[in-house]
Scaffold this motif. Structure first.
Motif, short mmCIF file in Angstrom:
data_model
loop_
_atom_site.label_atom_id
_atom_site.label_comp_id
_atom_site.label_asym_id
_atom_site.label_seq_id
_atom_site.Cartn_x
_atom_site.Cartn_y
_atom_site.Cartn_z
N ARG A 1 59.75 57.17 -33.96
CA ARG A 1 58.60 57.82 -33.28
C ARG A 1 58.08 56.55 -32.42
NH1 ARG A 1 53.24 58.68 -35.34
NH2 ARG A 1 52.26 60.21 -33.92
N GLY A 2 57.40 57.30 -31.22
CA GLY A 2 56.96 56.21 -30.26
C GLY A 2 57.99 55.75 -29.02
N LEU A 3 57.08 54.79 -28.31
CA LEU A 3 57.76 54.60 -27.16
C LEU A 3 58.37 53.17 -27.37
CD1 LEU A 3 56.08 54.93 -23.70
CD2 LEU A 3 57.56 53.07 -24.07
N ARG A 4 59.63 53.13 -27.10
CA ARG A 4 60.35 51.93 -27.34
C ARG A 4 60.98 51.33 -26.15
NH1 ARG A 4 64.81 51.56 -32.12
NH2 ARG A 4 62.59 51.42 -33.25
N LEU A 5 61.01 49.98 -25.94
CA LEU A 5 61.38 49.32 -24.68
C LEU A 5 62.41 48.24 -25.53
CD1 LEU A 5 58.35 49.97 -23.72
CD2 LEU A 5 59.01 48.52 -22.04
N ARG A 6 63.55 48.35 -24.87
CA ARG A 6 64.69 47.15 -25.41
C ARG A 6 65.34 46.58 -24.31
NH1 ARG A 6 62.10 47.42 -29.12
NH2 ARG A 6 62.72 47.94 -31.20
N GLY A 7 65.29 45.42 -24.33
CA GLY A 7 66.01 44.39 -23.07
C GLY A 7 65.50 44.70 -21.67
N ILE A 8 64.24 44.98 -21.44
CA ILE A 8 63.91 45.40 -20.23
C ILE A 8 63.89 44.04 -19.50
CG2 ILE A 8 62.05 45.92 -18.78
CD1 ILE A 8 63.38 48.11 -20.42
N THR A 9 64.59 44.06 -18.20
CA THR A 9 64.70 42.91 -17.21
C THR A 9 64.37 43.37 -15.82
OG1 THR A 9 66.60 41.92 -18.71
CG2 THR A 9 66.17 41.16 -16.38
N LYS A 10 63.47 42.46 -15.51
CA LYS A 10 63.28 42.85 -13.98
C LYS A 10 63.24 41.56 -12.99
CE LYS A 10 62.00 45.22 -10.18
NZ LYS A 10 62.98 46.04 -9.53
N ARG A 11 64.04 41.62 -12.02
CA ARG A 11 64.20 40.25 -11.30
C ARG A 11 63.70 40.63 -9.84
NH1 ARG A 11 69.30 41.17 -13.51
NH2 ARG A 11 69.64 39.85 -15.30
N PHE A 12 62.84 39.78 -9.10
CA PHE A 12 62.65 39.59 -7.85
C PHE A 12 63.42 38.56 -7.02
CE2 PHE A 12 59.18 41.71 -10.19
CZ PHE A 12 58.76 42.85 -9.41
N GLY A 13 64.31 38.69 -6.40
CA GLY A 13 65.36 37.55 -6.35
C GLY A 13 65.67 36.86 -7.30
N SER A 14 65.46 35.49 -7.14
CA SER A 14 65.53 34.64 -8.28
C SER A 14 64.76 34.56 -9.35
CB SER A 14 65.74 33.14 -7.58
OG SER A 14 64.83 32.59 -7.05
N LEU A 15 63.69 35.18 -9.14
CA LEU A 15 62.43 35.21 -9.97
C LEU A 15 62.83 36.33 -11.07
CD1 LEU A 15 59.75 34.47 -11.23
CD2 LEU A 15 58.75 36.00 -9.59
N VAL A 16 63.10 35.74 -12.41
CA VAL A 16 62.97 36.71 -13.43
C VAL A 16 61.66 37.09 -14.06
CG1 VAL A 16 64.16 37.49 -15.69
CG2 VAL A 16 65.29 35.85 -14.10
N ALA A 17 61.00 38.17 -13.66
CA ALA A 17 59.79 38.40 -14.05
C ALA A 17 59.64 38.90 -15.39
CB ALA A 17 59.12 39.61 -12.89
N ASN A 18 60.70 39.91 -15.88
CA ASN A 18 60.62 40.06 -17.34
C ASN A 18 62.34 39.90 -17.80
OD1 ASN A 18 58.97 43.32 -16.47
ND2 ASN A 18 58.31 41.37 -17.29
N ASP A 19 62.38 39.26 -18.73
CA ASP A 19 63.69 38.72 -19.43
C ASP A 19 63.96 39.17 -20.44
OD1 ASP A 19 65.92 37.19 -19.80
OD2 ASP A 19 64.75 35.18 -19.71
N HIS A 20 64.65 40.35 -20.67
CA HIS A 20 65.13 40.85 -21.64
C HIS A 20 63.91 41.28 -22.85
CE1 HIS A 20 68.84 39.23 -19.91
NE2 HIS A 20 69.37 40.45 -20.63
N ILE A 21 63.11 42.03 -22.49
CA ILE A 21 61.80 42.46 -23.46
C ILE A 21 62.01 43.55 -24.42
CG2 ILE A 21 59.20 42.85 -23.25
CD1 ILE A 21 58.95 41.11 -20.85
N ASP A 22 61.81 43.27 -25.44
CA ASP A 22 61.48 44.26 -26.54
C ASP A 22 60.30 44.60 -26.90
OD1 ASP A 22 64.58 44.28 -26.33
OD2 ASP A 22 64.53 43.09 -28.42
#
Length: 545
Positions: free
Chosen positions: A17-38
């Motif tokens: 139940r609820g909202l779950r984030l698993r392994g969220i990764t967001k890159r902007f070029g070489s910058l990794v703004a989010n790195d496998h976030i749970d």
């Protein structure tokens, strides 16, 4: 978006139940703004995302709200995969967001803003009666009093934020994201917002509260997740101390207190403002008849909610915009009509609130930025030619003195972190004798570790006999640094008080209440609280007997 493989063992329904984030990764070029976030966000819970500016908190929430698309990872709602390609799709899934910078049309009414994008019509005409009824119903249910017909531009900032919340609730949002919601609020408005969030939580809403303010996290959080440099580095408890939370944010122990001796002020004020008024481009006064004196060896902090004339005041003092009326003197000399170059030559230091726009030239090197305001003078110039060796020596000295983390003084200043960029700006201003220093939002967008250093240098400059004026919307910073606090509201000085003044009084003054009235109101509140506490003690003693 990649989908994580399903486990062979089904999870209990309560865990899904609820909202779950698993392994969220967001890159902007070489910058990794989010790195496998749970992350797990559950209804009936206030989940604080704590991290420094630039840690990746807002990026993560923009992914959740459909404003950005992740490069990797999975989002599920109640165990079912979910993808939001647009904010509209996120809203349809029950996700709402209250943005740090309000997404409101100022010339529209509250009701018009509420139905924007999901207009209801009757015979091709907007059904404003229904829109007004929706505003009233939501206002009553969530105790967010708002006039449906009021124009957004006429509403104070705190009420505008209520409209943002109502917009999210009108879409039946179960998951509400608050992105740095207290940045433009008075202490009283912050207390009201916290009460609203608790009420929403108690009704079963899930609240995600993004902030870098430790005091607020401890006041409201049920659960705390700390993000550093795009990664989840741990969780914390609301009972943890601010020092413990700061250490988790930064990765090392941080001294959150500002250690300073009482001021040793000069007999005569060094910076004097008499009846200063400043007009905006439309001719309206944004600073109105302001009087202020600052002595050498003291820090005067100008407090107030953003947008009450502070920006225009400091720009006028430097000479970036004209002063309409009144005079400014520095060490007895008028600088009222001076250009920025003349004011700098007279001994005025200036740290702008937007360093990227006004504080440095991004494509220039660290060494070049450290002499921007006197590159054409000895020892950095010989006639029309620059003395590159002298400029480099100065840079190496300043980098060592101000602990500027850079691989080389030849690197562009944009290659530095926000805290180190701010150190470059401050180092340049403090590399020459000053009569007065004006620092506007000196620690905005700066990590906790750099804040510690910057505060220490500002106090050191005060102790050299400089008249220091600091403009800040961070009340904790104001109280920590100030020898006196001057509160601005709608371009006027409400009053000047000592830093020991209670946050309640300062909050009332920031809302425009005159000093004496604010002190009296706070005194009544304190007396009522003390009476209630005494009544409670007496009742407990009676029960005990």
């Amino acid at each position: 978006m990649t989908v994580a493989p399903e486990s062979d063992t089904p999870e209990p329904e309560s865990e899904r139940r609820g909202l779950r984030l698993r392994g969220i990764t967001k890159r902007f070029g070489s910058l990794v703004a989010n790195d496998h976030i749970d992350l797990d966000i559950r209804p009936g819970e206030i989940h604080c995302l704590l991290g420094e500016n630039g840690a990746g908190k807002s990026t993560l929430m923009n992914v959740l709200y459909g404003m950005l698309q992740p490069d990797e990872g999975e989002i599920t709602i109640d165990g079912r995969p979910h993808t939001s390609r647009t904010p509209k799709e996120a809203m349809g899934a029950g996700i709402g967001m209250v943005h740090q910078h309000f997404m409101l049309v100022e010339v529209f009414s509250v009701a018009e803003n509420l139905i924007l994008g999901r207009e209801q019509t009757t015979g091709g005409v907007l059904n404003m009666r229904q829109a007004r009824a929706t505003v009233r119903e939501l206002s009553n249910r969530y105790r967010l009093a708002v006039d449906p017909d009021a124009l957004i531009e006429d509403l104070p900032v705190g009420v505008q934020q209520r409209v943002e919340i109502l917009k999210a609730l009108a879409n039946d949002a179960t998951y509400l994201i608050f992105d740095e919601p207290t940045a433009v609020l008075t202490p009283q408005e912050i207390d009201e917002l916290i009460a609203v969030m608790r009420s929403l939580r108690d009704e079963g809403k899930a609240i995600v509260f993004i902030t870098h303010k430790l005091r607020e996290v401890r006041a409201i959080a049920d659960k705390i997740t700390v993000i550093r440099r795009g990664k989840v580095v741990g969780t914390a408890q609301p009972s943890d101390s601010e020092a413990q939370l700061a250490e988790l944010m930064v990765g090392r122990a941080v001294n959150l207190r500002v250690d300073k001796e009482p001021p040793s002020t000069s007999a005569d004020p060094r910076l004097v403002l008499s009846g200063v008024s400043v007009a905006n481009g439309a001719g309206a006064l944004v600073v109105d008849g302001l009087d202020l004196e600052v002595s050498g060896g003291e820090i005067v902090c100008i407090a107030g909610v953003q947008g009450n004339g502070q920006t225009e005041l400091v720009e006028a003092l430097l000479g970036l915009i004209p002063i309409s009326q009144g005079t400014v003197t520095l060490d007895g000399r008028s600088i009222t009509r001076h250009t920025p170059k003349q004011s700098i030559a007279d001994g005025l230091g200036y740290v702008p609130e937007d360093r990227k726009h006004d504080g440095f030239v991004g494509s220039f090197s660290v060494a070049e930025n450290l002499v921007l305001n006197h590159f054409d003078e000895p020892p950095y110039a010989k006639g029309p030619a620059l003395d590159l060796a002298a400029i480099r020596r100065n840079a190496e000295d300043r980098v060592a003195e101000f602990d500027i983390r850079t691989q080389s003084v030849d690197d562009p200043v944009t290659s530095l972190s926000g805290g180190n960029q701010q150190k470059v700006v401050l180092a340049r201003e403090l590399s020459r004798p000053l009569s007065a220093l004006i620092a506007s939002q000196p620690t905005r967008g700066v990590d906790v570790g750099a804040i510690e250093f910057l505060h220490r240098r500002l106090v050191t400059e005060r102790d050299r006999g400089t008249a220091v004026v600091i403009v800040s919307t961070e009340l904790d910073e104001v109280v920590a640094l100030a020898d006196r606090v001057a509160v601005m509201y709608r371009g006027r000085l409400v009053g000047t008080v000592p830093p020991s003044t209670s946050r309640e009084v300062l909050g009332l003054m920031m809302a425009g209440v005159p000093t004496e009235e604010a002190l009296a109101a706070a005194s009544v509140t304190t007396s009522s609280e003390e009476d209630a506490a005494l009544d409670k003690d007496a009742a407990e003693r009676e029960v005990g007997t």
